[in-house]
Design an enzyme around this catalytic site. Structure first.
Site, PDB file in Angstrom:
ATOM      1  N   GLU A   1      58.046  -0.144  47.092  1.00  0.00           N
ATOM      2  CA  GLU A   1      56.606  -0.330  47.288  1.00  0.00           C
ATOM      3  C   GLU A   1      56.421  -1.561  48.167  1.00  0.00           C
ATOM      4  OE1 GLU A   1      54.410  -2.070  44.008  1.00  0.00           O
ATOM      5  OE2 GLU A   1      52.636  -0.922  44.524  1.00  0.00           O
TER       6      GLU A   1
ATOM      7  N   GLU B   1      49.586  -0.981  33.694  1.00  0.00           N
ATOM      8  CA  GLU B   1      49.169  -0.388  34.972  1.00  0.00           C
ATOM      9  C   GLU B   1      50.056  -1.023  36.032  1.00  0.00           C
ATOM     10  OE1 GLU B   1      47.160   1.977  35.389  1.00  0.00           O
ATOM     11  OE2 GLU B   1      45.920   2.027  33.596  1.00  0.00           O
TER      12      GLU B   1
ATOM     13  N   CYS C   1      47.538  -0.807  44.387  1.00  0.00           N
ATOM     14  CA  CYS C   1      48.595  -0.066  43.680  1.00  0.00           C
ATOM     15  C   CYS C   1      48.619   1.391  44.104  1.00  0.00           C
ATOM     16  CB  CYS C   1      48.384  -0.190  42.181  1.00  0.00           C
ATOM     17  SG  CYS C   1      46.741   0.302  41.646  1.00  0.00           S
TER      18      CYS C   1
ATOM     19  N   LYS D   1      44.333 -13.808  31.239  1.00  0.00           N
ATOM     20  CA  LYS D   1      45.111 -14.707  32.097  1.00  0.00           C
ATOM     21  C   LYS D   1      45.207 -14.107  33.498  1.00  0.00           C
ATOM     22  CE  LYS D   1      49.330 -15.022  33.422  1.00  0.00           C
ATOM     23  NZ  LYS D   1      49.209 -15.585  34.775  1.00  0.00           N
TER      24      LYS D   1
END
Ligand code: NAD
Length: 486
Positions: A388, A257, A291, A184
């Site tokens: 972040e 992750e 990331c 997905k």
């Protein structure tokens, strides 16, 4: 007509890409409902994506379960042959797919081609690693072996920053070890992944790889589904926690992750002009939407001002704009929510009294463009440093004592990557090993390799992908003990 409008006019229209379909049981399927996909360079919808129903997810899972039975019986070598065929089909489609990836993700066309090429390489490289049974004991009493078996059906859920390079390793690892897959993609960037599903219809047995598009609710259904044995998820920390909680209901295996807030620490022995381009690249790659990009840059006081000047000069040189303009080096922020979040962090940064050396604002006009931003005289306790940001903004933080810099770098719930920059490699290695992160580098930052495990410490993730370690995460360990007759 402005420069970016001209580029947008060059962007392919919907008719160029045709209609989009899920891939369920080896066949294309549409849905009753659709949602718009927005081109982040224009802020306008450019395509419609089918929105999978719960019944369609059920059919995809049922197909994957049926396909698992013969697929798990194939040898690694046979499955590798299939994967190479899919990799070849993707390679032959790069020129067709790169404009689609640029249209939905925003990255410059050359970077979209690069992402697709990297994905092609993953089909080959990840399926070269051998998983063999291990002999744990072999003596007069008997023999004990540790085998790794395919797990079953894997639900792969991906984000919007590098959709293909994040979907392909999940697919490759799972299929290679004998699992089957339901993927997905993010609702912001579903289209190139749907096209990958269409390619799979031509080369894989039906049901082995299913691709279903939809929103966050579809992701949630996948994590709850009793027919799915493992979730491989890449996305934000907040969603990762929801995935883990939801997967607990059926005790699925889970690999996460998640986000990072990577620190890079520059020691006093480097020449700012020499390392600044590499630091800049590692912070602003994909407009900072990576990331493991550098998100906090600690620079020694003695070279601080020179480093800030170098980085600001590089930021001023970057060409931000529509990915179809060949002069553009940096695309937009991928979606409106993220764009507003980054602008909110910039507003907060202004309030702190930090010095914004360059950028600091949205580019006027259409699209989610933010000028690459270098912020000096900023420290922990601000949103820009503690969160972040996931956008083209880099805080440059002053330090005087390297032990203090390491302590500050580690003082976070994130733990994805970290780096030390120095000419003294031995010292660099010793310091890098003190960073609490899944990957630590010396004189580099960002990048994965198929043979090297990748993943996060602390709240940056759970488990590892890539390498033998990653592949075993898609398998179940099984002990086989044979007593000698006697
Ligand atoms: P996100 O968490 O919002 O979404 C990721 C995916 O999860 C999407 O497909 C979304 O539809 C789905 N989803 C949302 N809610 C869900 C739920 N309750 N259950 C199951 N699935 C659900 O992340 P994003 O904003 O798309 O991506 C950006 C984040 O991803 C950043 O934090 C970034 O650092 C992280 N990221 C991590 C890595 C890594 O390898 N560690 C790589 C790339 C991006």
């Amino acid at each position: 007509m402005g420069h970016s409008q001209a580029a947008a006019a060059n962007a392919p229209g919907l008719s160029r890409f045709g209609e989009f379909f899920h891939t369920i049981d080896g066949k294309p399927e549409s849905s009753g409902a659709h949602f718009d996909v927005i081109n982040p360079s224009t802020g306008q919808p450019f395509a419609r994506c089918p929105d999978a129903s719960r019944a369609q997810l059920d059919s995809a899972v049922a197909a994957a379960r049926r396909a698992f039975v013969p697929w798990r019986e194939l040898s690694f070598a046979q499955r590798r042959e299939y994967l190479l065929k899919l990799g070849q089909a993707l390679k032959e489609s790069i020129e067709e797919l790169a404009p689609l990836l640029t249209s939905e993700q925003g990255k410059p066309l050359a970077r979209a081609r690069e992402e697709l090429n990297r994905a092609v390489a993953q089909f080959d490289l990840l399926s070269r690693i051998e998983i063999k049974p291990e002999v744990l004991r072999d003596d007069a009493q008997g023999r004990t072996e540790l085998h790794y078996r395919p797990l079953g059906v894997v639900g792969a859920i991906t984000p919007w920053n590098v959709p293909i390079v994040l979907a392909v390793p999940k697919i490759t690892q799972a299929l290679y070890v004998g699992d089957t897959v339901v993927v997905k993609p993010s609702p912001y960037t579903p289209l190139t992944t749907l096209k990958l599903g269409e390619l799979a219809q031509r080369v894989l047995p039906p049901g082995v790889l299913n691709v279903v598009a939809g929103g966050n609710d579809l992701g949630q259904w996948i994590t709850e589904h009793p027919g799915i044995d493992k979730i491989s998820f890449t996305g934000s920390v907040a969603t990762g926690k929801r995935v883990l909680a939801s997967a607990a209901g059926t005790l699925k295996r889970v690999t996460l992750e998640l986000g990072g807030n990577d620190a890079a620490i520059v020691l006093d022995d480097v020449k700012p002009a020499q390392v600044a381009p590499r630091l800049f690249q590692a912070a602003f790659v994909n407009s900072g939407q990576v990331c493991m990009a550098i998100k906090r840059l600690y620079v020694h006081d003695s070279i601080y001002d020179a480093m800030c000047d170098e980085l600001a000069a590089l930021a001023r040189k970057a060409r931000v704009g529509d990915g179809f303009d060949p002069d553009v080096t940096m695309g937009p922020v991928q979606n409106k929510m993220q764009y507003e979040r980054v602008l909110g962090i910039l507003e907060d940064t202004r309030q702190t009294g930090a010095r914004i050396l360059t950028g600091g604002q949205a580019r006027p006009g259409d699209g989610y463009f933010i000028e690459p931003t270098i912020v000096a005289d900023i420290a922990e306790g601000t949103r820009l440093v503690d969160e972040e940001p996931f956008g083209p903004v880099l805080p440059v933080i002053r330090y005087t004592d390297v032990d203090d810099a390491i302590r500050r770098a580690n003082d976070t719930r994130f733990g994805l990557g970290g780096s030390i920059w120095t000419n003294d490699l031995e010292r660099g290695e010793a310091l890098a090993s003190r960073l609490e992160a899944g990957t630590t580098w010396v004189n580099q930052h960002v990048g994965t390799e198929p043979g090297v495990p990748f993943g996060g410490c602390k709240e940056s993730g759970l488990g590892r992908e890539y390498s033998e370690l990653g592949l075993k995460g898609y398998m179940e360990a099984q002990v086989v003990k044979v007593a000698r007759a006697g």
